[in-house]
Design an enzyme around this catalytic site. Structure first.
Site, short mmCIF file in Angstrom:
data_model
loop_
_atom_site.label_atom_id
_atom_site.label_comp_id
_atom_site.label_asym_id
_atom_site.label_seq_id
_atom_site.Cartn_x
_atom_site.Cartn_y
_atom_site.Cartn_z
N ALA A 1 0.79 -1.15 -0.10
CA ALA A 1 0.15 0.07 0.10
C ALA A 1 1.01 1.32 0.10
CB ALA A 1 -0.84 0.03 1.28
N CYS A 2 0.04 2.35 -0.37
CA CYS A 2 0.90 3.50 -0.27
C CYS A 2 1.71 4.14 1.17
CB CYS A 2 -0.05 4.71 -0.56
SG CYS A 2 0.39 6.36 -0.27
N PRO A 3 2.86 4.50 1.13
CA PRO A 3 3.40 4.93 0.26
C PRO A 3 4.53 3.93 -0.56
CG PRO A 3 4.25 5.66 2.29
CD PRO A 3 3.26 4.81 2.55
#
Lengths: 131, 187
Positions: free
Chosen positions: B14-16
């Site tokens: 997932a981000c980042p």
């Protein structure tokens, strides 16, 4: 010249931690120079023990499953990553004094400073954020 | 399959994380090389484009395969940002546009395969600069060759190599694909 990003972290829940560290690591990975000033409850986010068990805001406990399912990194992982990317972590001296905390109560590698330390960095920052 | 120099597996992250991993991976390839980033984070397409813009690397494009997004980035090299041209015979984009379809010419695209895959002049022949010497026999010495790259630098080098080897009708297209507004095709 690298873009400068100055962040103030003044809240201490798990949500606040993600807001702060996601933006900070993303910015640092984009070659920005990043400093975070941790003050009041924000100090939880870098407290040696505290940052491993940050509270989810009351009534939002059901998000816990979502965090697991979306495979988001843990806060300790994000803190490590932030340090690897040379994000400057500054603990607020005045808050630490009030709470009776010393530098060794926090994760390794932080700086401790007063408001002016942060302002000096933030003065010519391109982006300033408060969480 | 697009040929790349390194593949980064950021699937499931997932981000980042895709960006953070990309930052590390780009440090491990040489300037001019192409990095493929495989991700499942739907925000990664917009993020990588923005990342490329702020870091100066070249975002080539994204291909979707099932749930996996394959992003292609080319590491920037300092030489290319310098406007330096030593091969004297050049033609600009507009002049090339009017020749296309009207004259018997060969458009030789010397960019990396991933750049060529996402956008090229219709009918252009792909020989990356690094392969030019060994694949030169695919071109005829009498061909009317128009060499193109992104900004006119790699094509300048290619044009020099070709003319040294006896190719008589070679023109360097300036600036090249970075400002090409004519027709394009892709894979």
């Amino acid at each position: 010249m690298a873009r400068k990003v100055a962040i103030i972290a003044s809240n201490g829940s798990l949500f606040d931690a993600y807001k702060v560290f996601n933006v900070a690591t993303a910015a640092a990975a984009s070659d920005s120079e990043v400093a975070i000033f941790f003050t009041f409850e924000g100090l939880n986010l870098i407290h040696k023990e505290g940052h491993k068990q940050l509270p989810i805001p009351e009534g939002k406990e059901h998000y816990e499953e979502g965090f697991k399912n979306s495979n988001v990194p843990s806060i300790p992982d994000l803190v490590e990553m932030a340090k690897e990317l040379d994000v400057k972590l500054i603990g607020c001296q005045m808050t630490m004094d009030v709470m009776g905390l010393e530098k060794e109560h926090f994760v390794d590698g932080i700086d401790v400073g007063g408001a002016v330390t942060f302002l000096d960095f933030a003065e010519n920052a391109d982006v300033t954020l408060t969480f | 399959m697009i040929k790349t120099d390194k593949v980064l597996d950021a699937k499931g992250l997932a981000c980042p994380m895709p960006i953070v991993k990309t930052k590390k991976a780009i440090g491990e390839v040489e300037p001019g090389q192409v990095l493929e980033i495989q991700a499942t984070d739907k925000g990664s397409t917009a993020d990588l484009q923005a990342w490329a813009k702020s870091t100066g690397h070249q975002y080539l494009g994204t291909k979707e395969e099932g749930d996996v997004l394959k992003h292609y980035l080319r590491k920037a090299s300092e030489a290319e940002t310098k406007e330096e041209s030593s091969y004297p015979h050049v033609i600009n984009n507009d002049e090339l546009k009017t020749k296309l379809g009207n004259e018997d010419i060969v458009v030789l695209d010397v960019r990396e395969p991933a750049e060529y895959a996402f956008s090229r002049i219709p009918g252009a022949k792909s020989i990356p600069l690094g392969e030019l010497e060994e694949r030169m026999s695919e071109l005829n010495e009498e061909d009317n060759i128009h060499v193109v790259c992104r900004t006119g630098n790699r094509s300048d080098r290619a044009a020099q190599i070709l003319s040294e080897k006896g190719y008589k009708n070679v023109l360097n297209v300036v600036p090249g694909m970075s400002e090409w507004d004519g027709e394009t095709e892709n894979d």
